[in-house]
Design a protein around this motif. Structure first.
Motif, PDB file in Angstrom:
ATOM      1  N   TYR A  54      30.542  29.570  46.652  1.00  0.00           N
ATOM      2  CA  TYR A  54      31.474  30.410  47.414  1.00  0.00           C
ATOM      3  C   TYR A  54      30.814  31.107  48.606  1.00  0.00           C
ATOM      4  CZ  TYR A  54      35.263  29.683  44.168  1.00  0.00           C
ATOM      5  OH  TYR A  54      36.264  29.100  43.435  1.00  0.00           O
TER       6      TYR A  54
ATOM      7  N   SER B 132      34.710  38.634  39.962  1.00  0.00           N
ATOM      8  CA  SER B 132      34.256  37.375  39.361  1.00  0.00           C
ATOM      9  C   SER B 132      33.669  37.553  37.964  1.00  0.00           C
ATOM     10  CB  SER B 132      33.233  36.686  40.267  1.00  0.00           C
ATOM     11  OG  SER B 132      32.045  37.443  40.343  1.00  0.00           O
TER      12      SER B 132
ATOM     13  N   LEU C 286      37.705  33.424  40.321  1.00  0.00           N
ATOM     14  CA  LEU C 286      36.687  32.377  40.443  1.00  0.00           C
ATOM     15  C   LEU C 286      35.789  32.563  41.659  1.00  0.00           C
ATOM     16  CD1 LEU C 286      38.822  29.247  39.463  1.00  0.00           C
ATOM     17  CD2 LEU C 286      37.395  30.704  38.006  1.00  0.00           C
ATOM     18  N   ASP C 287      36.209  33.406  42.603  1.00  0.00           N
ATOM     19  CA  ASP C 287      35.430  33.665  43.814  1.00  0.00           C
ATOM     20  C   ASP C 287      34.176  34.447  43.441  1.00  0.00           C
ATOM     21  OD1 ASP C 287      34.347  34.530  46.223  1.00  0.00           O
ATOM     22  OD2 ASP C 287      36.204  35.429  46.966  1.00  0.00           O
ATOM     23  N   LYS C 288      33.042  33.776  43.445  1.00  0.00           N
ATOM     24  CA  LYS C 288      31.786  34.399  43.004  1.00  0.00           C
ATOM     25  C   LYS C 288      31.255  35.439  43.986  1.00  0.00           C
ATOM     26  CE  LYS C 288      30.626  30.553  40.071  1.00  0.00           C
ATOM     27  NZ  LYS C 288      29.839  29.359  39.904  1.00  0.00           N
TER      28      LYS C 288
END
Length: 188
Positions: free
Chosen positions: A170, A55, A48-50
């Motif tokens: 992020y 991601s 989920l870390d863009k």
């Protein structure tokens, strides 16, 4: 002492801070060994870390991020620089810590105040991708802090990561860590 494989099986944000004060060691092609203290890191934590390469899902480039922690993830960027990361966590959970800056010791020299500078100085390239960092076998490894080195929580600065303005919510996460008084930080 080498950091054991199990060290890398912890939460990524913890590892990013725990690596500060540890040593990145490189046995160079000429046989000499160079040892540098890690003074700056950046965490990239999960799908989920863009800001993370992972991601958008698994690709040939980011495949090492999906492996079990303890290996190197080395990638080429901007058509001219290699970046060195330590993969963290469990298999299939993509996470890694970018080594951003190093402080030279008495056995080392060269510019290491930035991730591209440190890979150039240590002659780290794609050939180290996916190799374990918990063994000396391949000439690149990470050792723990010196016994007399104490790093208190107040000695660690947390700031937003660098160069990820595209990462939406992020981009401002304080997942870049550095030792407060180090003069070798890449960008304060």
């Amino acid at each position: 002492m080498l950091l054991p494989k199990i060290f890398y099986d912890q939460p990524t944000l913890k590892i990013a801070q725990d690596l500060l004060g540890c040593f990145l060691v490189r046995r160079l092609p000429d046989g000499k060994t160079a040892k540098y203290m890690i003074v700056e890191t950046e965490a990239y934590d999960g799908p989920l870390d863009k800001g993370s390469h992972a991601s958008r899902g698994r690709t040939p480039r980011n495949q090492p991020m999906f492996e079990t922690g303890g290996i190197a993830y080395v990638y080429f960027t901007y058509g001219m620089h290699y970046m060195l990361n330590a993969v963290t966590g469990t298999k299939d959970y993509p996470a890694a810590v970018l080594i951003r800056a190093l402080e030279p010791s008495t056995t080392s020299s060269g510019k290491t105040d930035g991730p591209a500078k440190l890979t150039k100085t240590l002659e780290v390239d794609k050939s180290f991708n996916e190799l374990p960092l918990y063994t000396k076998k391949h000439g690149l490894w990470i050792e723990g802090r010196a016994k007399n080195f104490i790093l208190k929580p107040e000695d660690i600065v947390a700031r937003p990561r660098i160069g990820i303005n595209y990462a939406e919510e992020y981009k401002d996460k304080p997942w870049r860590f550095y030792i407060k008084n180090s003069t070798f930080i890449s960008n304060k």
